[in-house]
Design an enzyme around this catalytic site. Structure first.
Site: not given
Ligand code: NAD
Length: 487
Positions: A157, A256, A290, A468
């Site tokens: 995102n 995060e 997020c 961060e």
């Molecule tokens: P996600 O957890 O599905 O994926 C995040 C990353 O992890 C991607 O690179 C994905 O390919 C990888 N991933 C997926 N499964 C994995 C596993 N089993 N082991 C290791 N890596 C794995 O999340 P998303 O859908 O890409 O992002 C959206 C989420 O991220 C939302 O919940 C959002 O709130 C959160 N987010 C948080 C912040 C923050 O700063 N707190 C910022 C942006 C997004």
């Protein structure tokens, strides 16, 4: 553009200072979420390539950690300046793979470059201490030292700024690093690495592994004993599983994770400004942020005026391909994201919510084939609706009402998440009271965008670990060593 040519060649793994294809020439497709167009083939690296990258980073660590903070800062500043120079190209790549409007992509590239610059400077201010000794013949100091090899995993995102928010402080601190970007959005990460290469970071200092095996690559990063620090941005579910995996080797972990941000609108707020701010906060990146507002609580006495204004502004938002002029809402990233939005709206309406704007998918036309949903406002929201407690990650804004300040704070804090919260009020006493009582790492009081390189970013409760940016950010990539000297 040169980018896509190189990406088409699928040599998208940057390990030990050189570009590599995945073994057997394996690739995966990256598509535009608005048009469905095929953008590029990227190298489908896996566990073995992650391991190679970790080993390259481990070899590069002694020399890199021994360079001066000035030298590291100079390289990072050069890379940041190149990002700013190429903002338009980078924004176009970002929009093509993520779908967000071009104006948002430009903003993300600029703030992403600022993250690199800020952390470069913080590296020069990573001071140790002189500590009062325990005996007259001792002198005690603390050294700040880089933690070692860092593994970073980033989401789709914010595919540009999440990368620089992690690699900036890691490299500035003297750590070497491996990045694994999200499967859906590796192109702009690839561009960042082309800039790193041009800038002249020594071989192995910063490595990129693209690929589709999220779980396998993540496991390797979380369990490989050479990795000393894991930094992850993504969902709470995946973050928890990585934290558990990292426990065995007691890695430093920064997370995060997801949020469920409330926005509270008090009766003394400037209602016009609050309505515009809540709409901006909810619909940025089509609600896939997020720190987006997820639920709104408005004081009953001003609810009607506020809701009417929010609905009116929302109806004026333009939906379409983020690359087209004037578009404010792009597509959902994929079918799964879209299905969740539909499910949340149906659930809310089934439990008595009133649709005040939107409420249905947008049928794609004019060459678009992605998953678009109308920006939606729901009135009469209640706590039992999924939109009120699960991250929708889409353009849906539910509004509930409250009577007293205490009730609003209780409702806002009634969640396992604690990333960002917002409120709108003019009474100064209330601004302090409410800021103090909200159980969140980030609070925007009359501010829908409480972010910047100098502002600590991170969550309370299940929204994460560590911070961060800000002056804290780099500390999470360093160890403190106490040195006691007999004289
Ligand atoms: P996600 O957890 O599905 O994926 C995040 C990353 O992890 C991607 O690179 C994905 O390919 C990888 N991933 C997926 N499964 C994995 C596993 N089993 N082991 C290791 N890596 C794995 O999340 P998303 O859908 O890409 O992002 C959206 C989420 O991220 C939302 O919940 C959002 O709130 C959160 N987010 C948080 C912040 C923050 O700063 N707190 C910022 C942006 C997004």
């Amino acid at each position: 553009m040169a980018t896509t040519q190189a990406a088409r060649a699928a040599r998208s793994l940057f390990i030990d200072g050189a570009w590599h294809a995945a073994p057997g020439g394996r690739t995966f497709a990256v598509n535009n979420p608005a048009t469905g167009a095929h953008l590029a083939e990227m190298g489908d690296g896996g566990v073995a390539e992650v391991r190679q990258a970790i080993e390259a980073a481990e070899r590069a660590f002694p020399a890199w950690s021994a360079t001066t903070a000035d030298r590291r800062a100079a390289l990072l500043s050069t890379a940041a300046a190149r990002m700013v120079e190429r903002v338009d190209d980078l924004a176009a790549v970002l929009t093509s793979e993520n779908g967000k409007p071009l104006a948002e992509s430009r903003g993300e590239v600029l703030i992403g470059a600022a993250f690199l610059q800020w952390n470069a400077e913080e590296g020069r201010r990573a001071y140790g201490q002189v500590v009062p000794p325990t005996a007259p013949d001792r002198r005690v100091l603390t050294f700040r030292q880089p933690v070692g090899v860092v593994a970073a995993i980033t989401p789709w995102n914010f595919p540009f700024s999440m990368v620089t928010r992690k690699l900036g402080p890691a490299l500035a601190a003297g750590c070497t690093a491996i990045l694994r970007p999200a499967r859906a959005t590796p192109l702009v990460a690839f561009e960042i690495f082309r800039i790193f290469e041009e800038t002249g970071f020594p071989a192995g200092v910063v490595n990129l592994v693209t690929g589709t095996d999220s779980a396998g690559m993540g496991r390797e990063m979380a369990t490989n004993p050479l990795v000393r620090k894991l930094t992850f941005t993504g969902s709470t579910e995946v973050g928890k599983s990585l934290l558990a995996l990292a426990a065995d080797s007691v890695k430093r972990v920064s997370l995060e994770l997801g949020g469920h941000a409330p926005s509270i609108v008090f009766d003394d707020a400037d209602i016009e400004k609050a309505a515009a701010a809540v709409v901006a906060s909810r619909f940025r990146n089509a609600g896939q942020t997020c720190i987006c507002t997820n639920r709104v609580y408005v004081q009953a006495s001003v609810a009607e005026t506020f809701q009417a204004r929010v609905a009116e502004i929302t109806r004026g938002l333009k939906v379409g391909d983020g690359a087209a002029q004037g578009v404010q809402i792009g597509p959902l990233i994929d079918r799964r994201g879209f299905a969740k939005v539909e499910e949340h709206v149906a659930d809310a309406v089934g439990k008595g919510a009133r649709v005040l704007a939107g409420g249905a998918p947008v049928r794609p036309s004019n060459g678009l084939s992605g998953h678009f949903y109308q920006p939606t406002v729901l009135g009469r929201a209640t706590s039992d609706m999924k939109v009120m407690y699960e991250e929708t990650f889409g353009p849906v804004l539910p509004i509930a009402t409250f009577e007293t300040e205490d009730e609003a704070i209780r409702l806002a804090n009634d969640t396992p998440f604690g990333l960002a919260a917002y409120f709108y009020a003019r009474d100064v006493g209330r601004i302090f009271r409410v800021s103090e009582k909200l159980d969140y790492g980030i609070v925007g009081a009359n501010d829908p965008v409480p972010v910047g390189a100098h502002i600590p970013f991170g969550g309370y409760k299940q929204s994460g670990l560590g911070r961060e940016n800000g002056s804290d950010g780099i500390q999470h990539f360093m160890e403190t060593k106490a040195v006691s000297i007999g004289i």
